[in-house]
Design an enzyme around this catalytic site. Structure first.
Site, PDB file in Angstrom:
ATOM      1  N   CYS A 341     -20.099 -26.532   7.850  1.00 35.27           N
ATOM      2  CA  CYS A 341     -19.009 -27.023   7.002  1.00 35.27           C
ATOM      3  C   CYS A 341     -17.796 -26.094   6.904  1.00 35.27           C
ATOM      4  O   CYS A 341     -16.661 -26.572   7.027  1.00 35.27           O
ATOM      5  CB  CYS A 341     -19.534 -27.403   5.619  1.00 35.27           C
ATOM      6  N   ARG A 370     -31.128 -20.305  10.613  1.00 35.07           N
ATOM      7  CA  ARG A 370     -31.519 -20.007   9.237  1.00 35.07           C
ATOM      8  C   ARG A 370     -32.834 -19.248   9.257  1.00 35.07           C
ATOM      9  O   ARG A 370     -33.757 -19.619   9.994  1.00 35.07           O
ATOM     10  CB  ARG A 370     -31.686 -21.291   8.404  1.00 35.07           C
ATOM     11  N   GLN A 388     -27.854 -29.648  14.351  1.00 36.70           N
ATOM     12  CA  GLN A 388     -27.640 -30.758  13.422  1.00 36.70           C
ATOM     13  C   GLN A 388     -26.689 -31.784  14.030  1.00 36.70           C
ATOM     14  O   GLN A 388     -25.740 -31.417  14.731  1.00 36.70           O
ATOM     15  CB  GLN A 388     -27.004 -30.259  12.126  1.00 36.70           C
ATOM     16  N   ASP A 390     -24.250 -33.035  12.693  1.00 36.07           N
ATOM     17  CA  ASP A 390     -23.512 -32.769  11.462  1.00 36.07           C
ATOM     18  C   ASP A 390     -22.174 -33.505  11.462  1.00 36.07           C
ATOM     19  O   ASP A 390     -21.586 -33.760  12.515  1.00 36.07           O
ATOM     20  CB  ASP A 390     -23.269 -31.267  11.333  1.00 36.07           C
ATOM     21  N   HIS A 392     -18.477 -34.157   8.732  1.00 33.09           N
ATOM     22  CA  HIS A 392     -17.789 -33.981   7.454  1.00 33.09           C
ATOM     23  C   HIS A 392     -16.639 -34.965   7.366  1.00 33.09           C
ATOM     24  O   HIS A 392     -15.856 -35.109   8.296  1.00 33.09           O
ATOM     25  CB  HIS A 392     -17.297 -32.541   7.298  1.00 33.09           C
ATOM     26  N   LYS A 472     -26.109 -35.217  -4.004  1.00 38.15           N
ATOM     27  CA  LYS A 472     -26.325 -35.784  -2.679  1.00 38.15           C
ATOM     28  C   LYS A 472     -27.262 -36.978  -2.727  1.00 38.15           C
ATOM     29  O   LYS A 472     -28.036 -37.164  -3.668  1.00 38.15           O
ATOM     30  CB  LYS A 472     -26.910 -34.728  -1.736  1.00 38.15           C
ATOM     31  N   HIS A 518     -20.388 -34.097   3.153  1.00 25.48           N
ATOM     32  CA  HIS A 518     -21.248 -33.522   4.184  1.00 25.48           C
ATOM     33  C   HIS A 518     -22.297 -34.581   4.521  1.00 25.48           C
ATOM     34  O   HIS A 518     -22.995 -35.054   3.612  1.00 25.48           O
ATOM     35  CB  HIS A 518     -21.957 -32.266   3.684  1.00 25.48           C
TER      36      HIS A 518
END
Length: 645
Positions: A341, A370, A388, A390, A392, A472, A518
């Site tokens: 992000c 991570r 991911q 991912d 945004h 979320k 997100h």
């Protein structure tokens, strides 16, 4: 004393009445099945006194909470006592419930192995047959320490000493009071409520999960209200073991792990083929839904992570690197990105944005790192390096509802194409550790809940489980054997854009901070591929299978014909291999069936003469002889029906 019940009716009882008194007042049937209660949402023992006006509900043994309490009692009062009876010198540590079961950690001079589980189960059944009542005493810290010191229960002493409490330590006894355990409760009123149970395995576990501490023996078990439910669960466990992605991954030659890179996947050609096909599938969906694909750096200076809030909230899970910059007197501290992000905000910040540019949707197949403790890693399901899908979305507050709908439709389409027709939605609210003011969180939570309500989707609320920057929606899949997997997420963020000074010029000509959403559909590619493997038991849909067709000549004279057949299918876009080994066809079929290859084509003299192939589909014992063109058309039809051609 006025007690409000779950149906909003009320009961008047004398002050100091217990949960059992309330159950009897409502009716004898309820009193018979009652095992605990909640007072203002907090679980309590049935014997506990209700001091004041309150909202109270009775927990029965046949409810989900009742089963959970039964499992808790089984581990803390039955398994723990059986261990002490059989291994008198053992020391008890902790015994919590887990999903569908329980475990107890113990320290024992004698080795406890899986061979001992039957003996321990027999002792547990002997204890249960006593139907002993379970009683509770509240004692001071000093008294609790005295009791467990006399019993040489050093782990209980540690728990008590580390507690901030000074009194009201809960001790639970059985009829003869020879056995006592320290527990948060609640417990069943007696052992007569315990249903069917099974001890499942023995493992090692460090005290407090720290490798610097003592290694304890962890005994796992599961329990249900009756034998039928227990057997169904055990059957599901057996089926899950058959579907274990690590086992199937080895059979299909998809990936491996090794100590030199813990929690990081070595993808083999077959596994990488699945990965690439899945990524291309998602990429096509993203492009058709208005997303712009970007890519951001793997290593970013800590200054950006500090500005975004990740350094304070997520530092312990980040991989840190230090670099001696040329002509610099101090090290530059960077971090491998744990999420994408902040990088996407940096792309957004290049150039002036107008309200007419919103919503602006960035997508990235972002590799993230991570730190996960070694004891928590589990094949593809929990790793330290993962990609991911991912994305945004930068939008205005007025666009939240429409973007919520578009995302849920987008996610539903992808899940359906991948074979998942059912999912549940969970709305998670503010956690204790968070950024932003309560006013901002109120605004974000109200906006997200309003959006999901207006769309008419059912959901449940999970209090306190939101991201540190916003509430979320989590999307929970159900697989072929009924297991749930949290995969997709949609997180509403009113904080990060302001922290990183991301702005747009509104219709009023003034600068505003966009709302940042997100979102991910699959989540971790690695984990989702693990889920796919287990959902399909390795028998992936044709479009995803790494090798779609295996050609197996029965005789060496068929090798040249096999080359011709392969070329025909490869020219039509299929992934094909030939097994020309000098092995019997039955051996080849068994081996390639184990590798979960969708189609095996056997070629012999008859097939050469007739210009045909003998087709065996995975999962079928029957074969079908077909013209090459006809079989090719069948494959194209199969791909078309799955919308992947």
């Amino acid at each position: 004393m006025k007690l409000t019940l779950p149906d909003n009716s009320s009961r008047e009882l004398p002050k100091g009445s217990s949960g059992y008194d309330l159950a009897k007042d409502i009716g004898p049937g309820l009193a018979k099945s009652a095992v605990a209660m909640t007072i203002n949402g907090v679980q309590k023992d049935l014997c506990d006194v209700i001091e004041n006006d309150a909202s109270v509900s009775i927990i029965t043994i046949d409810s989900n909470n009742g089963i959970e309490i039964m499992r808790h009692t089984l581990t803390a009062q039955v398994l723990a006592r059986a261990i002490k009876n059989l291994y008198p010198n053992s020391k008890l540590a902790i015994g919590p419930t887990i999903e569908d079961g329980f475990y107890y950690d113990v320290e024992s001079d004698e080795v406890i192995s899986s061979d001992d589980l039957i003996k321990i189960e027999d002792e547990m059944r002997r204890i249960i047959k006593t139907k002993s009542a379970i009683t509770k005493k509240l004692v001071s810290k000093s008294e609790a320490l005295k009791i467990f010191k006399s019993k040489k229960e050093s782990y209980k002493e540690i728990i008590i000493n580390e507690s901030d409490q000074t009194d009201s330590f809960q001790l639970y006894f059985q009829d003869d009071e020879n056995f006592v355990d320290l527990c948060r409760g609640p417990h069943l009123p007696s052992l007569s409520f315990i249903g069917a149970f099974k001890l499942t395995k023995v493992a090692g576990a460090y005290w407090k999960g720290d490798s610097k501490n003592s290694m304890l023996t962890r005994i796992y078990g599961t329990a249900f209200n009756n034998d039928k439910d227990l057997q169904n669960h055990l059957d599901n466990i057996e089926e899950a073991l058959k579907r274990d992605h690590r086992k199937i991954g080895k059979e299909m030659n998809l990936f491996h792990f090794q100590d030199e890179a813990p929690g990081m996947v070595f993808w083999h050609p077959n596994g990488w083929t699945i990965y690439r096909n899945l990524r291309n599938f998602v990429r096509d969906k993203l492009q058709s839904n208005g997303y712009i694909e970007v890519n951001t750096p793997q290593v970013i200076d800590r200054k950006l992570w500090e500005a975004s809030g990740h350094w304070d909230k997520y530092r312990e899970n980040m991989f840190i690197t230090e670099i001696d910059e040329e002509h610099a007197n101090e090290k530059r501290i960077n971090a491998l990105k744990p999420m994408n992000c902040p990088g996407h905000v940096q792309i957004y910040n290049q150039g002036i944005k107008s309200y007419k540019d919103l919503p602006l949707k960035y997508a990235e197949f972002g590799l993230c790192h991570r730190y996960e403790p070694s004891g928590t890693m589990h094949g593809l399901m929990r790793v330290r390096a993962f990609t991911q899908d991912d994305g945004h979305i930068f939008c205005t507050e007025d666009q939240i509802e429409s973007e919520t709908k578009l995302f849920i439709d987008f996610l539903s389409e992808i899940y359906a194409d991948l074979g998942f027709t059912k999912f549940d939605i969970k709305l998670s609210t503010r956690p204790e550790m968070r950024v932003g003011s309560d006013k901002t969180w109120d605004k974000a939570e109200e906006a997200l809940e309003s959006a999901i309500n207006n769309l008419g989707h059912p959901y449940r609320i999970d209090h306190g489980d939101g991201a540190f920057y916003g509430p979320k929606l989590d999307f929970v899949l159900t697989d072929a054997i009924g297991r749930e997997w949290q995969c997709g997420t949609f997180q509403l963020d009113f904080n990060l854009a302001e922290r990183l000074d991301a702005q747009y010029v509104g219709e009023d000509g003034k600068k505003h901070f966009p709302v940042m959403i997100h979102r991910a559909v699959l989540g971790s590619f690695e984990r989702f591929i693990g889920i796919l493997i287990e959902n399909y038991a390795g028998k992936l849909p044709l479009w995803l299978a790494p090798i779609q067709i295996m050609i197996a000549p029965i005789i060496s004279d068929a090798n040249d014909y096999a080359d011709t057949v392969k070329k025909e299918f490869v020219n039509n876009g299929f992934r094909v291999e030939i097994d020309k080994r000098n092995e019997k066809i039955s051996y080849k079929v068994r081996e390639h069936s184990l590798s979960k290859i969708p189609y095996i084509l056997a070629l012999g003299k008859k097939e050469i003469a007739d210009n045909t192939v003998n087709v065996r589909k995975i999962g079928s014992k029957d074969t079908n002889t077909m013209k090459i063109k006809d079989f090719l058309n069948e494959l194209k039809k199969e791909l078309k029906e799955s919308n992947k051609c």
